[in-house]
Design a protein around this motif. Sequence first.
Motif, PDB file in Angstrom:
ATOM      1  N   ASP A  92      51.529 -48.004  -4.575  1.00 52.02           N
ATOM      2  CA  ASP A  92      51.264 -49.227  -5.329  1.00 52.02           C
ATOM      3  C   ASP A  92      52.413 -50.233  -5.256  1.00 52.02           C
ATOM      4  OD1 ASP A  92      53.148 -47.927  -6.871  1.00 52.02           O
ATOM      5  OD2 ASP A  92      51.853 -47.672  -8.623  1.00 52.02           O
ATOM      6  N   GLY A  93      53.399 -49.954  -4.389  1.00 50.20           N
ATOM      7  CA  GLY A  93      54.515 -50.873  -4.204  1.00 50.20           C
ATOM      8  C   GLY A  93      55.671 -50.665  -5.157  1.00 50.20           C
ATOM      9  N   THR A  94      55.553 -49.740  -6.113  1.00 48.08           N
ATOM     10  CA  THR A  94      56.632 -49.518  -7.080  1.00 48.08           C
ATOM     11  C   THR A  94      57.660 -48.503  -6.593  1.00 48.08           C
ATOM     12  OG1 THR A  94      55.468 -47.739  -8.231  1.00 48.08           O
ATOM     13  CG2 THR A  94      55.081 -49.999  -9.020  1.00 48.08           C
ATOM     14  N   SER A  95      57.334 -47.739  -5.551  1.00 40.62           N
ATOM     15  CA  SER A  95      58.206 -46.683  -5.022  1.00 40.62           C
ATOM     16  C   SER A  95      58.429 -45.561  -6.034  1.00 40.62           C
ATOM     17  CB  SER A  95      59.559 -47.236  -4.578  1.00 40.62           C
ATOM     18  OG  SER A  95      59.391 -48.213  -3.587  1.00 40.62           O
ATOM     19  N   THR A  96      57.536 -45.437  -7.016  1.00 40.00           N
ATOM     20  CA  THR A  96      57.691 -44.434  -8.069  1.00 40.00           C
ATOM     21  C   THR A  96      56.376 -43.725  -8.332  1.00 40.00           C
ATOM     22  OG1 THR A  96      59.407 -45.748  -9.134  1.00 40.00           O
ATOM     23  CG2 THR A  96      58.344 -44.075 -10.483  1.00 40.00           C
ATOM     24  N   ILE A  97      56.447 -42.405  -8.378  1.00 34.30           N
ATOM     25  CA  ILE A  97      55.344 -41.607  -8.908  1.00 34.30           C
ATOM     26  C   ILE A  97      55.795 -41.276 -10.327  1.00 34.30           C
ATOM     27  CG2 ILE A  97      54.021 -39.476  -8.722  1.00 34.30           C
ATOM     28  CD1 ILE A  97      54.687 -39.532  -5.683  1.00 34.30           C
ATOM     29  N   PRO A  98      55.090 -41.788 -11.346  1.00 35.92           N
ATOM     30  CA  PRO A  98      55.589 -41.646 -12.714  1.00 35.92           C
ATOM     31  C   PRO A  98      55.509 -40.214 -13.247  1.00 35.92           C
ATOM     32  CG  PRO A  98      53.415 -42.613 -12.722  1.00 35.92           C
ATOM     33  CD  PRO A  98      53.831 -42.503 -11.280  1.00 35.92           C
ATOM     34  N   GLU A  99      56.289 -39.966 -14.272  1.00 29.75           N
ATOM     35  CA  GLU A  99      56.244 -38.675 -14.946  1.00 29.75           C
ATOM     36  C   GLU A  99      54.803 -38.397 -15.396  1.00 29.75           C
ATOM     37  OE1 GLU A  99      59.265 -36.674 -17.926  1.00 29.75           O
ATOM     38  OE2 GLU A  99      58.092 -38.231 -18.946  1.00 29.75           O
ATOM     39  N   GLY A 100      54.315 -37.200 -15.104  1.00 31.63           N
ATOM     40  CA  GLY A 100      52.946 -36.821 -15.463  1.00 31.63           C
ATOM     41  C   GLY A 100      51.894 -37.294 -14.469  1.00 31.63           C
ATOM     42  N   GLY A 101      52.319 -37.918 -13.366  1.00 31.30           N
ATOM     43  CA  GLY A 101      51.380 -38.481 -12.399  1.00 31.30           C
ATOM     44  C   GLY A 101      50.688 -37.463 -11.503  1.00 31.30           C
ATOM     45  N   LEU A 102      51.249 -36.265 -11.372  1.00 32.13           N
ATOM     46  CA  LEU A 102      50.644 -35.231 -10.529  1.00 32.13           C
ATOM     47  C   LEU A 102      49.690 -34.404 -11.373  1.00 32.13           C
ATOM     48  CD1 LEU A 102      53.800 -34.066  -8.563  1.00 32.13           C
ATOM     49  CD2 LEU A 102      52.163 -35.853  -7.970  1.00 32.13           C
ATOM     50  N   THR A 103      48.435 -34.388 -10.983  1.00 30.65           N
ATOM     51  CA  THR A 103      47.427 -33.752 -11.838  1.00 30.65           C
ATOM     52  C   THR A 103      46.582 -32.703 -11.135  1.00 30.65           C
ATOM     53  OG1 THR A 103      45.883 -35.533 -11.359  1.00 30.65           O
ATOM     54  CG2 THR A 103      47.243 -35.783 -13.331  1.00 30.65           C
ATOM     55  N   ARG A 104      46.804 -32.427  -9.855  1.00 32.99           N
ATOM     56  CA  ARG A 104      45.972 -31.464  -9.132  1.00 32.99           C
ATOM     57  C   ARG A 104      46.463 -30.051  -9.424  1.00 32.99           C
ATOM     58  NH1 ARG A 104      46.491 -32.067  -3.245  1.00 32.99           N
ATOM     59  NH2 ARG A 104      45.898 -34.190  -3.657  1.00 32.99           N
ATOM     60  N   HIS A 105      46.014 -29.505 -10.542  1.00 35.79           N
ATOM     61  CA  HIS A 105      46.367 -28.139 -10.940  1.00 35.79           C
ATOM     62  C   HIS A 105      47.882 -27.939 -10.981  1.00 35.79           C
ATOM     63  CE1 HIS A 105      42.145 -27.311 -10.367  1.00 35.79           C
ATOM     64  NE2 HIS A 105      42.230 -27.715  -9.131  1.00 35.79           N
ATOM     65  N   TYR A 106      48.620 -28.956 -11.362  1.00 30.56           N
ATOM     66  CA  TYR A 106      50.080 -28.895 -11.361  1.00 30.56           C
ATOM     67  C   TYR A 106      50.584 -27.985 -12.470  1.00 30.56           C
ATOM     68  CZ  TYR A 106      54.964 -30.166 -11.605  1.00 30.56           C
ATOM     69  OH  TYR A 106      56.327 -30.107 -11.635  1.00 30.56           O
ATOM     70  N   ARG A 107      51.576 -27.181 -12.132  1.00 31.26           N
ATOM     71  CA  ARG A 107      52.323 -26.368 -13.107  1.00 31.26           C
ATOM     72  C   ARG A 107      53.763 -26.391 -12.664  1.00 31.26           C
ATOM     73  NH1 ARG A 107      53.509 -20.565 -13.530  1.00 31.26           N
ATOM     74  NH2 ARG A 107      52.374 -20.333 -11.593  1.00 31.26           N
ATOM     75  N   GLY A 108      54.664 -26.734 -13.543  1.00 28.66           N
ATOM     76  CA  GLY A 108      56.071 -26.865 -13.208  1.00 28.66           C
ATOM     77  C   GLY A 108      56.743 -25.541 -12.906  1.00 28.66           C
ATOM     78  N   PRO A 109      57.969 -25.595 -12.393  1.00 29.48           N
ATOM     79  CA  PRO A 109      58.707 -24.380 -12.041  1.00 29.48           C
ATOM     80  C   PRO A 109      58.924 -23.511 -13.281  1.00 29.48           C
ATOM     81  CG  PRO A 109      60.157 -26.287 -12.017  1.00 29.48           C
ATOM     82  CD  PRO A 109      58.768 -26.801 -12.216  1.00 29.48           C
ATOM     83  N   CYS A 110      58.674 -22.209 -13.133  1.00 25.10           N
ATOM     84  CA  CYS A 110      58.740 -21.323 -14.293  1.00 25.10           C
ATOM     85  C   CYS A 110      59.131 -19.914 -13.857  1.00 25.10           C
ATOM     86  CB  CYS A 110      57.379 -21.312 -14.991  1.00 25.10           C
ATOM     87  SG  CYS A 110      57.425 -20.605 -16.640  1.00 25.10           S
TER      88      CYS A 110
END
Length: 144
Positions: A92-110
């Motif tokens: 989108d021209g912002t050069s940023t993927i915002p916090e919470g932007g990944l939604t495809r079954h995402y689970r953070g490092p654990c």
Amino acid sequence: MFLRISGGAARAMLPVFLAALLLSACAAKDDADGAQDGMTISVSLRDVHRCSRISPEIQISGIPAGTTHFDVRLVEYGDQENFFGGGSWPNDGTSTIPEGGLTRHYRGPCPPAGQSRNYAFVVSAMGGRDIQPLAVRLYRFTQE
């Protein structure tokens, strides 16, 4: 290599693993030249992202011309490889993927308590209907 993912997820991850293999050869060339040309990424990891469905903010610079969107995956690597989801984000021209932007079954490092594990965000710059990424970069980190 042992994968603990379903057949559909394995088919989706195959291009990512192949890109990671190709990237290692490119990274060796960049290190030898002492220069970092092209796309770069930085990830703003915080405690809230640990064991969470909230993805961190990802900054991208040097975006290749023709990039329509970014495909992002979080993987654990080492003795066994695990896929922790990811997502797509439009360029989108912002050069940023915002916090919470990944939604495809995402689970953070654990990693398990008292252990550390190696992870990588794999960011692919994609163009239109092309299957081949325009650029792929890894952001490697260790989580305790």
